[in-house]
Design an enzyme around this catalytic site. Structure first.
Site, short mmCIF file in Angstrom:
data_model
loop_
_atom_site.label_atom_id
_atom_site.label_comp_id
_atom_site.label_asym_id
_atom_site.label_seq_id
_atom_site.Cartn_x
_atom_site.Cartn_y
_atom_site.Cartn_z
N TYR A 172 25.69 37.12 38.75
CA TYR A 172 27.10 37.60 38.75
C TYR A 172 27.27 38.50 37.62
O TYR A 172 27.75 39.98 37.98
CB TYR A 172 28.12 36.51 38.63
CG TYR A 172 29.68 36.81 38.84
CD1 TYR A 172 30.04 37.38 40.10
CD2 TYR A 172 30.39 36.80 37.81
CE1 TYR A 172 31.54 37.59 40.29
CE2 TYR A 172 31.91 36.88 37.85
CZ TYR A 172 32.41 37.47 39.21
OH TYR A 172 33.73 37.83 39.09
N LYS A 176 28.09 42.62 38.02
CA LYS A 176 29.20 43.29 37.61
C LYS A 176 29.05 44.42 36.68
O LYS A 176 29.76 45.38 36.42
CB LYS A 176 30.40 42.31 37.08
CG LYS A 176 30.91 41.17 38.11
CD LYS A 176 31.49 41.84 39.39
CE LYS A 176 32.54 40.81 40.05
NZ LYS A 176 33.19 41.75 41.22
P1 NAD Z 1 38.22 34.92 46.78
O1 NAD Z 1 37.06 34.35 46.92
O2 NAD Z 1 39.58 34.42 46.66
O3 NAD Z 1 38.15 36.23 47.61
C1 NAD Z 1 37.05 37.02 47.92
C2 NAD Z 1 37.08 37.65 49.23
O4 NAD Z 1 36.08 38.33 49.62
C3 NAD Z 1 37.08 36.22 50.39
O5 NAD Z 1 38.16 36.44 51.30
C4 NAD Z 1 35.95 36.34 50.96
O6 NAD Z 1 35.70 36.33 52.23
C5 NAD Z 1 35.55 38.13 50.98
N1 NAD Z 1 34.21 38.44 50.98
C6 NAD Z 1 33.12 37.94 50.30
N2 NAD Z 1 31.77 38.58 50.33
C7 NAD Z 1 32.29 39.66 51.56
C8 NAD Z 1 31.60 40.59 52.15
N3 NAD Z 1 30.15 40.60 51.96
N4 NAD Z 1 32.27 41.24 53.02
C9 NAD Z 1 33.48 41.30 53.24
N5 NAD Z 1 34.24 40.31 52.75
C10 NAD Z 1 33.65 39.44 51.60
O7 NAD Z 1 37.96 35.71 45.29
P2 NAD Z 1 39.05 36.53 44.20
O8 NAD Z 1 38.94 35.66 42.96
O9 NAD Z 1 40.25 37.15 44.94
O10 NAD Z 1 37.89 37.73 43.83
C11 NAD Z 1 38.23 39.25 44.16
C12 NAD Z 1 37.26 39.83 43.36
O11 NAD Z 1 37.67 39.86 41.90
C13 NAD Z 1 35.90 39.60 43.47
O12 NAD Z 1 34.80 40.85 43.26
C14 NAD Z 1 35.62 38.72 41.96
O13 NAD Z 1 34.28 38.82 41.54
C15 NAD Z 1 36.48 39.56 41.18
N6 NAD Z 1 36.88 38.71 39.92
C16 NAD Z 1 37.83 37.67 40.07
C17 NAD Z 1 38.21 37.14 38.84
C18 NAD Z 1 39.19 36.10 39.16
O14 NAD Z 1 39.51 35.62 37.77
N7 NAD Z 1 39.71 35.66 40.15
C19 NAD Z 1 37.76 37.52 37.93
C20 NAD Z 1 37.01 38.55 37.67
C21 NAD Z 1 36.45 39.17 38.83
#
Ligand code: NAD
Length: 310
Positions: A172, A176
């Site tokens: 990851y 990133k």
């Molecule tokens: P989440 O799991 O709630 O949502 C992610 C969504 O992406 C899901 O609905 C999933 O079905 C969809 N998805 C995954 N792979 C896919 C693909 N190949 N094609 C289409 N859809 C796909 O997670 P989140 O926390 O909302 O994360 C969103 C983004 O933010 C991610 O890139 C994550 O790495 C990043 N992020 C989140 C946090 C946090 O604190 N939540 C921190 C840093 C980065």
């Protein structure tokens, strides 16, 4: 702020992507809500159109315009279809929010090849795929307009896991970090067409982070500092015409705070006495240099994680 613009938000069936799609629609954008809808946060289980369709329906019920796309952004052809769907439905694409992501955490010594490949594929290749087709669309549009700049905006999703190091997430953190490299490269390539490309490192309580951040505090104390709702205003601003001069940048955002990150700068410079350093000579300069520094100081910057607010 986004009236008449068309946005694609990937992974918008849940979590941050959902919050971003709803916010862009509230500000007047037509939104293509992409999500492949697999139930596992590790990308496991059967694909389902339901999460993307439910968010698109929610936008329409609130008076906005939205279309669902149940596709996998890590698949080159499906990413092509996603961008084409936005252009065919609304006439053009203006905003691309790359957000879809999965987690398969494991210490590096135990990680399987599949855990590595799947995470790098969804995040890094997924960001590239959609960027590739959106960039071609904007270049064509600019050329058709005699080289005039277009309203093209990409907001990528990186993570503090890259900025500060995250021991259990080699796949990851690498993906990133790759997204930051993709952001700066694409920003440089698309500047002449008026397109901006930036990356955010969000922090929010979603299913992805439920075992890190735990449950939300009891209601009554104002907005949870880790509510996903803190992130979309920055995405909307970067997507707007107002942010036309901001490109190739990285932001950390959560809890009512936006931090502007800087690229690593030269912290110290050593020159060989002759044409080339001998290893012993490096020992003579670098060992004392690092002896005066706390472990982890410098390139791996743990202070990023102390940016916490609220
Ligand atoms: P989440 O799991 O709630 O949502 C992610 C969504 O992406 C899901 O609905 C999933 O079905 C969809 N998805 C995954 N792979 C896919 C693909 N190949 N094609 C289409 N859809 C796909 O997670 P989140 O926390 O909302 O994360 C969103 C983004 O933010 C991610 O890139 C994550 O790495 C990043 N992020 C989140 C946090 C946090 O604190 N939540 C921190 C840093 C980065």
């Amino acid at each position: 702020m986004l009236n008449g613009a068309t946005a694609v938000v990937t992974g918008a069936g849940r979590g941050l992507g959902r919050a971003e799609a709803l916010a862009l629609a509230r500000l007047g954008a037509n939104v293509v809500v992409n999500d492949y809808g697999r139930p596992g946060r590790d990308g496991s289980g059967e694909a389902s159109a339901a999460p993307a369709e439910e968010v698109a329906a929610e936008i329409r019920a609130a008076g906005g315009r939205a279309t669902a796309h149940c596709g996998d952004v890590s698949d080159f052809e499906q990413a092509r279809e996603l961008v084409a769907l936005a252009v065919d439905t609304y006439g053009a694409l203006d905003i691309l929010v790359n957000n879809a992501g999965i987690l398969r955490d494991r210490m590096v010594f135990s990680m399987t090849e599949d855990e590595w490949d799947a995470v790098v594929r969804v995040h890094l290749k997924g960001h590239f795929n959609t960027t590739r087709f959106a960039a071609a669309h904007w270049r064509d549009r600019s050329k058709a307009a005699g080289g005039a700049p277009v309203h093209g905006r990409i907001v990528n999703t990186s993570s503090e896991a890259f900025l500060a190091g995250s021991a259990g997430q080699p796949n990851y953190a690498a993906a990133k970090g790759g997204i930051v490299g993709l952001t700066t490269s694409t920003a440089a390539a698309l500047r002449k067409y008026g397109v901006t490309v930036n990356a955010i490192c969000p922090r929010a309580r979603t299913r992805m982070t439920e075992d890190v951040f735990g449950a939300a505090p009891a209601a009554g104390g104002g907005l949870d500092p880790l509510a996903p709702g803190h992130v979309p205003p920055l995405v909307a601003y970067l997507a707007s015409r107002a942010a036309g001069r901001i490109t190739g940048q990285v932001f950390v955002v959560h809890g009512g705070m936006v931090a502007v990150m800087e690229r690593p700068r030269v912290g110290a410079l050593f020159e060989a006495k002759g044409d080339v350093f001998a290893a012993e000579e490096l020992d003579a300069v670098l060992t004392p240099y690092y002896a005066e520094r706390a472990e982890g100081e410098g390139f791996a910057a743990p202070e990023v994680l102390r940016l916490k607010r609220g």
